[in-house]
Design a protein around this motif. Structure first.
Motif, PDB file in Angstrom:
ATOM      1  N   ILE B 221       0.822  -1.204   0.000  1.00  0.00           N
ATOM      2  CA  ILE B 221       0.000   0.000   0.000  1.00  0.00           C
ATOM      3  C   ILE B 221       0.863   1.265   0.000  1.00  0.00           C
ATOM      4  O   ILE B 221       0.510   2.275  -0.620  1.00  0.00           O
ATOM      5  CB  ILE B 221      -0.937   0.015   1.229  1.00  0.00           C
ATOM      6  CG1 ILE B 221      -1.877  -1.193   1.190  1.00  0.00           C
ATOM      7  CG2 ILE B 221      -1.755   1.293   1.266  1.00  0.00           C
ATOM      8  CD1 ILE B 221      -2.854  -1.193   0.067  1.00  0.00           C
ATOM      9  N   LEU B 249      -7.452   5.523  -0.914  1.00  0.00           N
ATOM     10  CA  LEU B 249      -6.607   5.393   0.276  1.00  0.00           C
ATOM     11  C   LEU B 249      -7.096   6.244   1.444  1.00  0.00           C
ATOM     12  O   LEU B 249      -6.932   5.874   2.595  1.00  0.00           O
ATOM     13  CB  LEU B 249      -5.152   5.759  -0.044  1.00  0.00           C
ATOM     14  CG  LEU B 249      -4.382   4.793  -0.951  1.00  0.00           C
ATOM     15  CD1 LEU B 249      -2.888   5.048  -0.834  1.00  0.00           C
ATOM     16  CD2 LEU B 249      -4.681   3.346  -0.654  1.00  0.00           C
ATOM     17  N   THR B 257     -11.009  -3.230   1.383  1.00  0.00           N
ATOM     18  CA  THR B 257     -10.008  -2.173   1.273  1.00  0.00           C
ATOM     19  C   THR B 257      -9.639  -1.648   2.654  1.00  0.00           C
ATOM     20  O   THR B 257      -8.468  -1.432   2.962  1.00  0.00           O
ATOM     21  CB  THR B 257     -10.545  -1.001   0.421  1.00  0.00           C
ATOM     22  OG1 THR B 257     -11.233  -1.534  -0.690  1.00  0.00           O
ATOM     23  CG2 THR B 257      -9.432  -0.105  -0.045  1.00  0.00           C
ATOM     24  N   LEU B 261      -5.973  -1.598   4.334  1.00  0.00           N
ATOM     25  CA  LEU B 261      -5.311  -0.371   4.789  1.00  0.00           C
ATOM     26  C   LEU B 261      -4.996  -0.421   6.271  1.00  0.00           C
ATOM     27  O   LEU B 261      -4.012   0.163   6.716  1.00  0.00           O
ATOM     28  CB  LEU B 261      -6.194   0.838   4.482  1.00  0.00           C
ATOM     29  CG  LEU B 261      -6.370   1.125   2.991  1.00  0.00           C
ATOM     30  CD1 LEU B 261      -7.298   2.308   2.793  1.00  0.00           C
ATOM     31  CD2 LEU B 261      -5.039   1.380   2.330  1.00  0.00           C
TER      32      LEU B 261
END
Ligand SMILES: Nc1ncnc2c1ncn2[C@@H]1O[C@H](COP(=O)(O)OP(=O)(O)OP(=O)(O)O)[C@@H](O)[C@H]1O
Ligand SMILES: [Mg+2]
Lengths: 313, 347
Positions: B221, B249, B257, B261
């Motif tokens: 990431i 993000l 997701t 993250l």
């Protein structure tokens, strides 16, 4: 690199020594007395024991085995193999007459095996699981599992007896060499074409083959540009082994096609219990084996940059 | 807004890729839509086995041998259809439009070929220059990709160079044909940490200077944050979330997701959020050889509802200004919209 070559060469010489000592010992241990044989040939079946004894003394047959081996080896290395018990001619002379026949047979057979195996292996790889691939695979399997004498018999029946296209015995005409060369090439060709096919397939699944595709080559382009150079080492190694094995094939092929080569000479020597010729032929076979493989080893060392460049690393 | 109307440089539409081996058949890519524009970096992220490689290399005919591939849908590069193209034409198109960089440069370069001459011969072939010019281009490219002493390296074999240098050679090789699109499949995973940063910098530099589009496949990431313009999050062959790097993000919506993250703490803390999503993701991805109707993430999902395992979640647009943020999770989309409306109301 040079030390590597030197080491291989020393190893090869050691192998020649060991193998020649072994064959010498085996033949010395074989039933039959050379002196008695010579006496029989010269004085007929009623040769006296004294004659046998004096011949044995002359030839140094009563010396201890290691001494005889040493003498035989040093004479042989100097080119003196002794005289044939059968023909009475020096064996070196026999070799000189016969080597071109066997040499030509091996070179032609080797060339056929080389060209055909690369072609067949490539065709299989191009077809890649298709009908041609399966067919060639089946043919290679059949070729690798059919003995030489049987192939020779089939060829003679088809081309000499039935069709009458080719002479059944080898002579001076080029046509008469076709069948012997094909016969002797069949086995190595079958084995080698599998080696080509299998190694090409393996290399086509490596990442650098994908890089080749990514650069915009078609499958054929990647096969010839990226994969083919990379099978050189396994291919040549097997080729060397197969090429040396052809000398065994030559024994059968030369006998079947009545060729006056070294293989046939060996069979005749066995038939006449000509121990001296047998020893000399075996020694030459051993040297052929070892030197061809040494040569191939060195070529492989030179081809592969990972080994060749080791000394500058 | 203009970008939306313009025909993208590379796009896939409703792409489905099934892989068959003797043992299994797998739907590796399941109705994926993506676009890349010139000069843009699209990062494709997802776990191992999520279909990143198959999705990008499949349409180019670059999947390894030994698998039968069935591709449906559309895939276009500057308006040209990539699927249904004869192998020869597709190969030509690959060479002219794409440059590809792989994870492990040592195995991706032919061990029997010197790096320089290989570059030179590609320059001759792809740019139609003379041999001498080819060599000049090769040295120039080696220099351009940051290889010190390129004249000396020209005559090296791959095994005589370090991983970082080889990856530069790979990049040079990818650039030889003046490609429009660079595909980098985990280009730094196999490299040392210090070299990783340099290679990323080089890629960024290439993208800026030459207006090349880059499809960057990665697990990492922080690499996405550093490099990407657009991000596609792939889960089990489907797109979970897709949008601009900022949207995905900083405002992640899909529970997957969020999970991804949350395993990168510094990013979250930078944005001053407390961990509202799942702390990492438990369990493992589903078996893609069985085609169940619902959402693929349902077994690991913290917000799963009963209907999630019955219907495939559609990719929905979130009402950001950009209109470029897509999420395949109706539950998360609904709660996000509610939250946004709530925030707007408070203000
Ligand atoms: N050669 C192959 N044979 C069989 N299945 C394959 C093959 N290559 C990929 N797959 C399957 O396709 C799916 C997607 O694989 P893919 O390699 O695209 O994943 P990925 O996201 O690139 O993973 P990674 O991060 O490990 O590279 C996986 O389920 C995998 O099992
Ligand atoms: Mg991958």
């Amino acid at each position: 690199m040079l030390t590597l070559i030197a080491r291989r060469t020393l190893l090869a010489l050691a192998m020649i020594l060991a193998a020649s000592a072994l064959t010498f010992a085996l033949i010395a241990a074989a039933p039959g007395n050379v002196a008695a044989l010579i006496a029989e040939r010269t004085a007929g079946p009623s040769a006296s024991a004294e004659l046998v004894q004096s011949i044995a003394d002359d030839l140094g047959l009563n010396d201890p085995l290691p001494v005889r081996y040493g003498r035989w080896l040093s004479d042989s290395v100097a080119g003196d193999f002794g005289g044939s018990l059968r023909t009475g001619k020096p064996i070196l002379e026999e070799f000189a007459e016969r080597a071109p026949v066997t040499g030509l047979l091996l070179v032609c057979g080797g060339a056929i095996a080389l060209i055909m195996s690369l072609t067949i292996g490539m065709l299989g790889a191009i077809s890649n699981g298709g009908k041609i691939d399966s067919l060639l695979r089946a043919l290679s399997l059949a070729g690798a599992s059919t003995p030489n004498f049987f192939v020779a018999a089939l060829l003679v029946m088809l081309f000499s007896v039935t069709l009458g296209w080719l002479p059944a015995f080898a002579g001076s005409s080029a046509a008469s060499w076709i069948m012997p060369c094909l016969t002797i090439a069949l086995f190595p060709c079958s084995v080698l074409s599998r080696v080509v096919r299998v190694n090409l397939q393996e290399i086509m699944s490596r990442p650098f083959a994908t890089t080749g595709f990514a650069m915009g080559y078609t499958r054929l382009g990647v096969l010839t540009r990226e994969a083919l150079p990379n099978i050189a080492v396994p291919y040549l190694t097997t080729f060397g082994a197969q090429f040396t094995l052809m000398i065994i094939g030559s024994i059968v092929v030369e006998t079947v096609f009545a060729m006056k080569g070294i293989g046939a000479f060996f069979i005749e020597a066995i038939r006449f219990r000509d121990f001296i010729s047998m020893q000399a032929t075996l020694l030459s076979f051993i040297m052929f084996f070892v030197f061809v493989n040494l040569f191939v080893d060195i070529i492989c060392l030179l081809i592969d940059p990972r080994i060749r460049r080791q000394s500058n690393a | 807004m203009n970008k939306l109307k313009k025909e993208p440089l590379f796009k896939v539409k409703d792409l489905v890729i099934d892989l068959y081996t003797e043992q299994v058949s797998v739907r590796a890519v399941d109705s994926v839509n993506l676009e890349v524009n010139a000069g843009e970096i699209l990062a494709v992220v997802g776990e191992s086995g999520s279909g990143k490689t198959v999705m990008t290399l499949g349409p180019l005919g670059l999947l390894p041998e030994g698998v039968s591939v069935d591709i449906r849908g559309q895939s276009q590069c500057s308006g040209q259809d990539l699927l249904n193209k004869p192998a020869r034409e597709l190969a030509k198109l690959r060479g002219e439009n794409f440059g590809i960089i792989f994870q492990d440069p040592i195995s991706a370069l032919n061990p029997m070929k010197k790096v320089g001459p290989q570059l030179a011969s590609q320059a001759v072939r792809l740019r139609g220059v003379s041999k001498q010019q080819g060599k000049e281009i090769a040295i120039e490219l080696l220099q351009r990709t940051g290889i010190p002493d390129p004249e000396d390296r020209y005559n090296r074999y791959p095994h005589e160079m370090s991983g970082g240098m080889l990856q530069r050679v790979m990049i040079a090789l990818a650039l030889v044909g003046n490609p429009k699109i660079l595909i980098a499949d985990e280009p730094i995973t196999a490299l040392d940490a210090t070299v990783q940063a340099q290679i990323l910098e080089l890629l960024k530099d290439i993208q800026c200077r030459e207006n090349i589009a880059i499809i960057l496949i990665t697990h990492d990431i922080s690499v996405v944050a550093q490099m990407a313009d657009q991000v596609a999050v792939l889960y089990a062959g489907r797109i979970a979330e897709y949008g601009t790097m900022e949207d995905v993000l900083t405002r992640p919506v899909h529970p997957y997701t969020k999970g991804l993250l949350s395993s990168v703490p510094d990013l979250r803390s930078k944005r001053g959020e407390n961990a509202s999503g799942p702390a990492g993701i438990t369990g493992s991805p589903p078996d893609q050889s069985s085609l169940l109707p619902g959402c693929r993430f349902v077994e690991r999902c913290p917000v799963a509802q009963t209907f999630c395992s019955k219907f495939r979640p559609p990719l929905e647009v979130l009402p950001h200004l950009s209109q470029r943020h897509f999420v395949a999770c109706p539950v998360a989309v609904e709660s996000t919209i509610e939250q946004m409306e709530g925030e707007a109301y408070e203000q």
